[in-house]
Write a protein that holds these residues in place. Structure first.
Motif, mmCIF file in Angstrom:
data_model
loop_
_atom_site.group_PDB
_atom_site.id
_atom_site.type_symbol
_atom_site.label_atom_id
_atom_site.label_comp_id
_atom_site.label_asym_id
_atom_site.label_seq_id
_atom_site.Cartn_x
_atom_site.Cartn_y
_atom_site.Cartn_z
ATOM 1 N N ARG A 160 0.822 -1.217 0.000
ATOM 2 C CA ARG A 160 0.000 0.000 0.000
ATOM 3 C C ARG A 160 0.852 1.262 0.000
ATOM 4 N NH1 ARG A 160 -2.733 0.539 4.559
ATOM 5 N NH2 ARG A 160 -1.911 -1.240 5.708
ATOM 6 N N ASP A 161 2.134 1.108 0.269
ATOM 7 C CA ASP A 161 3.097 2.206 0.143
ATOM 8 C C ASP A 161 4.310 1.649 -0.581
ATOM 9 O OD1 ASP A 161 5.221 4.085 0.561
ATOM 10 O OD2 ASP A 161 4.054 4.973 2.184
ATOM 11 N N ARG A 162 4.605 2.205 -1.753
ATOM 12 C CA ARG A 162 5.682 1.650 -2.581
ATOM 13 C C ARG A 162 6.800 2.653 -2.802
ATOM 14 N NH1 ARG A 162 3.343 -2.951 -6.556
ATOM 15 N NH2 ARG A 162 1.500 -3.527 -5.361
ATOM 16 N N ASN A 163 6.935 3.615 -1.931
ATOM 17 C CA ASN A 163 7.962 4.636 -2.118
ATOM 18 C C ASN A 163 8.779 4.860 -0.848
ATOM 19 O OD1 ASN A 163 7.300 5.728 -4.941
ATOM 20 N ND2 ASN A 163 5.315 5.840 -3.908
ATOM 21 N N PRO A 164 9.338 3.815 -0.259
ATOM 22 C CA PRO A 164 10.166 4.020 0.930
ATOM 23 C C PRO A 164 11.477 4.716 0.576
ATOM 24 C CG PRO A 164 10.342 1.765 0.183
ATOM 25 C CD PRO A 164 9.280 2.403 -0.662
ATOM 26 N N SER A 165 12.026 5.440 1.517
ATOM 27 C CA SER A 165 13.302 6.115 1.286
ATOM 28 C C SER A 165 14.438 5.101 1.356
ATOM 29 C CB SER A 165 13.524 7.197 2.340
ATOM 30 O OG SER A 165 13.698 6.620 3.627
ATOM 31 N N VAL A 166 15.595 5.510 0.834
ATOM 32 C CA VAL A 166 16.769 4.648 0.896
ATOM 33 C C VAL A 166 17.151 4.386 2.348
ATOM 34 C CG1 VAL A 166 19.230 4.517 0.357
ATOM 35 C CG2 VAL A 166 17.633 5.398 -1.350
ATOM 36 N N GLN A 167 16.995 5.401 3.193
ATOM 37 C CA GLN A 167 17.340 5.240 4.603
ATOM 38 C C GLN A 167 16.464 4.173 5.269
ATOM 39 O OE1 GLN A 167 16.817 8.113 3.064
ATOM 40 N NE2 GLN A 167 18.833 9.137 3.170
ATOM 41 N N VAL A 168 15.171 4.189 4.970
ATOM 42 C CA VAL A 168 14.264 3.180 5.532
ATOM 43 C C VAL A 168 14.654 1.794 5.032
ATOM 44 C CG1 VAL A 168 11.899 2.291 5.436
ATOM 45 C CG2 VAL A 168 12.322 4.704 5.962
ATOM 46 N N LEU A 169 14.933 1.673 3.742
ATOM 47 C CA LEU A 169 15.297 0.381 3.177
ATOM 48 C C LEU A 169 16.599 -0.152 3.769
ATOM 49 C CD1 LEU A 169 14.371 1.089 -0.542
ATOM 50 C CD2 LEU A 169 13.166 -0.463 1.012
#
Length: 298
Positions: free
Chosen positions: A60-69
């Motif tokens: 439902r959210d497909r735009n996580p930040s690089v930091q989160v990943l």
């Protein structure tokens, strides 16, 4: 949950199931109903909210930040290659139009090189379909021939399984390399056909595929048990063929002066070039190689 493919969420879900609470310092108290880590535990350790992690895993959210990943990769105990794969999944965008099957053609120069190499050599695409093979490769294994699929035979052909004394380790590595090779290109009809067929026909493939292991393709030692030559210890080199859609030149070679070198030389002396050993590249001959299902006539 969203409709359609969700490779990022599938990967995160599979990997958190492989991490135990003890590995991340969470005391194991009472009976746990889930395998591996709970979503809430992953979120807490990564420093994000449980609701946000749930949205990521459900697509439902497909735009996580690089930091989160990168935080999630740390919690999920991913190495550098697996982390890079996670970032690729997050950056991928779904296609709006269905893909059409693609004909693979081996460049003419590479086809000529394979035919003349004094070592076992094949060209395979990202799905492990064999597009070119020389006589010594086919002498090493009859299934190393144009039209075969190396992954399919590794799991389902008894003779190919017997060729690999370290079969379990070999299959584990092959699936991890295959997943990394395919990457986000999972809407290709060839991928759907191959993975679907293997998942139905091979319980071991299905189990390994569900793990979402990742391994970058690189050179490695190979141990084989040939029905006539006996035990062989060879080195496998995989070289990317520039200007193609993921084709690889795969060459097997022994250490000089070894028993395996002598055995390979004996195999080479009896090898004959089959008529269809190499798929022709662009030029007067035209054409290319198409994968055929086991049993399909040429």
């Amino acid at each position: 949950m969203t409709d359609g493919p969700n490779p990022l969420g599938d990967y995160m879900r599979a990997r958190r199931r492989l991490v135990t609470p003890e590995q991340v310092g969470i005391p194991a108290v009472g009976t746990r109903r889930v395998q591996g880590l709970r979503r809430e535990e992953v979120a807490m350790l990564a420093g994000i909210s449980a609701d946000y992690y749930l949205r990521l895993e459900q697509g439902r959210d497909r735009n996580p930040s690089v930091q989160v990943l990168e935080s999630l990769a740390r919690v999920l105990r991913l190495d550098d290659d697996a982390t890079a794969y996670l970032l690729r999944l997050a950056a991928a965008r779904p296609r709006r139009r269905p893909r059409r099957p693609r004909e693979e053609t081996v460049p003419a120069g590479i086809a000529q090189l394979v035919a003349t190499l004094p070592l076992p050599a094949v060209v395979e695409d990202r799905y492990f379909d064999i597009l070119a093979a020389n006589a010594l490769a086919t002498a090493l294994s009859p299934r190393l021939a144009v039209g075969a699929n190396r992954l399919w035979d590794l799991f389902l052909d008894p003779a190919q399984q017997a060729l690999h004394p370290d079969w379990e380790e070999t299959t584990e590595g092959a699936v991890a390399v295959f997943r990394e090779s395919v990457g986000t290109d999972t809407d290709d009809p060839r991928f759907v056909e191959l993975v679907g067929g293997l998942s139905l026909a091979s319980p071991r493939f299905s189990r390994l595929w569900a793990r979402h292991d990742i391994k970058v393709c690189e050179g490695a030692p190979v141990r084989l048990t040939h029905p006539r030559a006996g035990d062989l210890r060879l080195n496998r080199e995989k070289l990317d063929i520039g200007g193609t859609a993921g084709q690889m030149l795969v060459v097997l070679h022994p250490d000089p002066g070894t028993d395996s070198a002598d055995k390979l030389a004996l195999l080479a002396s009896g090898a004959r070039t089959p008529a269809d050993a190499v798929s022709p590249g662009p030029g007067p001959s035209g054409g290319g190689a198409r994968w055929r299902a086991p049993g399909e006539r040429r």
